[in-house]
Design a protein around this motif. Structure first.
Motif, mmCIF file in Angstrom:
data_model
loop_
_atom_site.group_PDB
_atom_site.id
_atom_site.type_symbol
_atom_site.label_atom_id
_atom_site.label_comp_id
_atom_site.label_asym_id
_atom_site.label_seq_id
_atom_site.Cartn_x
_atom_site.Cartn_y
_atom_site.Cartn_z
ATOM 1 N N MET A 39 0.846 -1.189 0.000
ATOM 2 C CA MET A 39 0.000 0.000 0.000
ATOM 3 C C MET A 39 0.888 1.248 0.000
ATOM 4 S SD MET A 39 -3.068 1.212 2.505
ATOM 5 C CE MET A 39 -4.182 -0.010 1.846
ATOM 6 N N HIS A 40 0.488 2.249 -0.785
ATOM 7 C CA HIS A 40 1.210 3.516 -0.855
ATOM 8 C C HIS A 40 0.302 4.627 -0.367
ATOM 9 C CE1 HIS A 40 4.453 1.741 -3.181
ATOM 10 N NE2 HIS A 40 3.513 1.088 -3.844
ATOM 11 N N VAL A 41 0.787 5.403 0.584
ATOM 12 C CA VAL A 41 0.025 6.547 1.082
ATOM 13 C C VAL A 41 0.286 7.709 0.137
ATOM 14 C CG1 VAL A 41 -0.335 8.130 3.005
ATOM 15 C CG2 VAL A 41 0.191 5.724 3.441
ATOM 16 N N ASP A 42 -0.769 8.223 -0.477
ATOM 17 C CA ASP A 42 -0.647 9.305 -1.454
ATOM 18 C C ASP A 42 -0.876 10.686 -0.846
ATOM 19 O OD1 ASP A 42 -0.239 7.390 -3.496
ATOM 20 O OD2 ASP A 42 -2.399 7.133 -3.732
ATOM 21 N N LEU A 43 -1.772 10.770 0.145
ATOM 22 C CA LEU A 43 -2.132 12.075 0.698
ATOM 23 C C LEU A 43 -2.597 11.910 2.137
ATOM 24 C CD1 LEU A 43 -2.807 15.143 0.139
ATOM 25 C CD2 LEU A 43 -5.094 14.350 -0.476
ATOM 26 N N VAL A 44 -2.127 12.800 3.000
ATOM 27 C CA VAL A 44 -2.598 12.839 4.385
ATOM 28 C C VAL A 44 -2.860 14.297 4.730
ATOM 29 C CG1 VAL A 44 -2.057 12.378 6.797
ATOM 30 C CG2 VAL A 44 -1.245 10.806 5.040
ATOM 31 N N LYS A 45 -4.091 14.585 5.088
ATOM 32 C CA LYS A 45 -4.505 15.912 5.555
ATOM 33 C C LYS A 45 -5.392 15.678 6.770
ATOM 34 C CE LYS A 45 -4.797 18.420 1.164
ATOM 35 N NZ LYS A 45 -5.713 19.165 0.280
ATOM 36 N N PRO A 46 -5.596 16.693 7.600
ATOM 37 C CA PRO A 46 -6.527 16.496 8.710
ATOM 38 C C PRO A 46 -7.904 16.057 8.182
ATOM 39 C CG PRO A 46 -5.295 18.531 9.006
ATOM 40 C CD PRO A 46 -4.973 18.021 7.628
ATOM 41 N N GLY A 47 -8.352 14.908 8.649
ATOM 42 C CA GLY A 47 -9.659 14.400 8.247
ATOM 43 C C GLY A 47 -9.685 13.685 6.911
ATOM 44 N N LEU A 48 -8.517 13.462 6.289
ATOM 45 C CA LEU A 48 -8.482 12.810 4.976
ATOM 46 C C LEU A 48 -7.198 11.996 4.813
ATOM 47 C CD1 LEU A 48 -9.663 12.575 2.015
ATOM 48 C CD2 LEU A 48 -8.180 14.505 1.485
ATOM 49 N N VAL A 49 -7.345 10.755 4.365
ATOM 50 C CA VAL A 49 -6.211 9.903 4.000
ATOM 51 C C VAL A 49 -6.545 9.268 2.664
ATOM 52 C CG1 VAL A 49 -4.901 7.811 4.553
ATOM 53 C CG2 VAL A 49 -5.514 9.397 6.376
ATOM 54 N N SER A 50 -5.589 9.309 1.727
ATOM 55 C CA SER A 50 -5.775 8.690 0.423
ATOM 56 C C SER A 50 -4.591 7.772 0.134
ATOM 57 C CB SER A 50 -5.898 9.762 -0.662
ATOM 58 O OG SER A 50 -6.130 9.152 -1.917
ATOM 59 N N CYS A 51 -4.893 6.549 -0.288
ATOM 60 C CA CYS A 51 -3.871 5.539 -0.549
ATOM 61 C C CYS A 51 -4.117 4.887 -1.900
ATOM 62 C CB CYS A 51 -3.927 4.435 0.502
ATOM 63 S SG CYS A 51 -3.838 4.990 2.196
ATOM 64 N N GLU A 111 -7.816 2.941 -5.530
ATOM 65 C CA GLU A 111 -7.661 4.189 -4.787
ATOM 66 C C GLU A 111 -8.561 4.065 -3.568
ATOM 67 O OE1 GLU A 111 -8.596 8.947 -5.263
ATOM 68 O OE2 GLU A 111 -8.794 7.637 -6.993
ATOM 69 N N ILE A 112 -7.980 4.240 -2.382
ATOM 70 C CA ILE A 112 -8.726 4.097 -1.137
ATOM 71 C C ILE A 112 -8.679 5.433 -0.405
ATOM 72 C CG2 ILE A 112 -8.963 2.783 1.004
ATOM 73 C CD1 ILE A 112 -7.128 0.651 -0.464
ATOM 74 N N THR A 113 -9.850 6.010 -0.181
ATOM 75 C CA THR A 113 -9.930 7.314 0.468
ATOM 76 C C THR A 113 -10.757 7.187 1.736
ATOM 77 O OG1 THR A 113 -9.883 8.359 -1.708
ATOM 78 C CG2 THR A 113 -10.564 9.733 0.137
ATOM 79 N N SER A 114 -10.224 7.729 2.816
ATOM 80 C CA SER A 114 -10.933 7.727 4.084
ATOM 81 C C SER A 114 -11.135 9.160 4.536
ATOM 82 C CB SER A 114 -10.123 6.961 5.139
ATOM 83 O OG SER A 114 -10.790 6.977 6.376
ATOM 84 N N ARG A 115 -12.374 9.479 4.915
ATOM 85 C CA ARG A 115 -12.709 10.829 5.397
ATOM 86 C C ARG A 115 -13.320 10.733 6.788
ATOM 87 N NH1 ARG A 115 -12.463 14.301 1.166
ATOM 88 N NH2 ARG A 115 -12.758 13.438 -0.894
ATOM 89 N N LEU A 116 -12.945 11.675 7.621
ATOM 90 C CA LEU A 116 -13.548 11.777 8.941
ATOM 91 C C LEU A 116 -14.931 12.382 8.784
ATOM 92 C CD1 LEU A 116 -13.297 11.648 12.054
ATOM 93 C CD2 LEU A 116 -12.347 13.963 11.944
ATOM 94 N N LEU A 117 -15.961 11.673 9.223
ATOM 95 C CA LEU A 117 -17.321 12.196 9.174
ATOM 96 C C LEU A 117 -17.615 13.077 10.374
ATOM 97 C CD1 LEU A 117 -19.277 9.028 8.003
ATOM 98 C CD2 LEU A 117 -18.641 11.028 6.636
#
Length: 154
Positions: A39-51, A111-117
């Motif tokens: 797995m490669h982490v592409d983006l990390v921001k507060p409330g958002l992770v994209s891999c 593409e796997i994106t996780s968002r804080l709800l």
């Protein structure tokens, strides 16, 4: 645990050698290393992770599709990653629900994106979207609720 130890003590020399070649690193749990290897982490921001993640053979079912259990594991791991706070104990899963909308085949790039709800005290909710990176087709959507020790306000 004792039954597992007893079973491992009865391995032949060849079986013992095969078990010793399993991908294990001392600084990771075996399960996470096995499931998230590549797995490669592409983006990390507060409330958002994209891999991004290419479907490996070890996570496919008999038909060559990404196994539903592997999808649930991705929702669990990437959903927890978006709320991780350095220095605090890991949160525990309270509830997960998945909608399996399509299939991913061996070697498909995802593409796997996780968002804080939202977050209230120690309770957090996340939304994880798994898409085929090439076609844009949604493979699965998962909602993941977690509970952990809230960060101190001091």
């Amino acid at each position: 645990m004792e039954k597992a130890k007893a079973f491992l003590d009865k391995l032949t020399e060849e079986e013992h050698e095969r078990v010793s070649r399993l991908p294990f690193k001392n600084d990771f749990k075996f399960y996470e290393d096995f499931a998230l290897l590549g797995m490669h982490v592409d983006l990390v921001k507060p409330g958002l992770v994209s891999c991004s993640f290419k479907v490996p053979p070890r996570l496919t079912d008999g038909n060559g599709n990404l196994a539903s259990g592997a999808i649930a594991n991705l929702v669990d791991e990437v959903g927890a990653a978006v709320i991780y706070v350095e220095g605090l104990p890991m949160n525990v899963s309270v509830d997960m629900s998945m909608s399996y909308l399509s299939t991913a085949k061996l070697h498909d790039e995802l593409e796997i994106t996780s968002r804080l709800l939202g977050r209230k005290g120690g309770y957090s909710g996340t939304l994880v979207l798994i898409k085929n990176k090439t076609t844009g087709e949604v493979i699965a959507e998962g909602r993941h609720s977690l509970f952990g020790k809230p960060a101190s306000k001091m």
